[in-house]
Design a protein around this motif. Structure first.
Motif, PDB file in Angstrom:
ATOM      1  N   ASP A  95      43.023  35.490  42.877  1.00  0.00           N
ATOM      2  CA  ASP A  95      42.563  34.202  42.352  1.00  0.00           C
ATOM      3  C   ASP A  95      43.699  33.167  42.364  1.00  0.00           C
TER       4      ASP A  95
ATOM      5  N   ALA B   2      44.978  29.626  33.948  1.00  0.00           N
ATOM      6  CA  ALA B   2      45.141  31.080  33.952  1.00  0.00           C
ATOM      7  C   ALA B   2      44.286  31.679  35.058  1.00  0.00           C
ATOM      8  N   PHE B   3      44.829  32.660  35.712  1.00  0.00           N
ATOM      9  CA  PHE B   3      44.121  33.341  36.801  1.00  0.00           C
ATOM     10  C   PHE B   3      43.875  34.788  36.395  1.00  0.00           C
ATOM     11  N   ASP B   4      42.713  35.313  36.802  1.00  0.00           N
ATOM     12  CA  ASP B   4      42.359  36.681  36.452  1.00  0.00           C
ATOM     13  C   ASP B   4      43.073  37.703  37.326  1.00  0.00           C
ATOM     14  N   SER B   5      43.375  37.324  38.550  1.00  0.00           N
ATOM     15  CA  SER B   5      44.045  38.268  39.441  1.00  0.00           C
ATOM     16  C   SER B   5      44.976  37.498  40.383  1.00  0.00           C
TER      17      SER B   5
END
Length: 69
Positions: free
Chosen positions: A8, A2-5
């Motif tokens: 990222d 999972a990426f925060d943005s």
């Protein structure tokens, strides 16, 4: 993973260069394979057309020879 943005995601945890380069090489290989397949298909169809013309010409010559012309 999972990426925060989105940033990222494109950074790929510091391995962006290797990851995106791998995707680029794969895309180039698939595109090259597609164009090569299309060219081979075109060449094969042209060869089949030439062979069909040649066979028709030979058949016509055999018929004329049979008739004594």
């Amino acid at each position: 993973m999972a990426f925060d943005s989105l940033s990222d995601f494109f950074n790929m945890g510091g391995y962006a260069f290797y990851v995106w380069l791998s995707y680029a090489f794969a895309a180039v290989a698939l595109i090259a394979l597609t164009f090569d397949s299309l060219n081979m298909k075109k060449a094969l169809f042209n060869k089949i057309k030439q062979r069909a013309k040649r066979e028709a010409k030979l058949k016509h010559a055999a018929e004329r020879r049979k008739q004594g012309i």
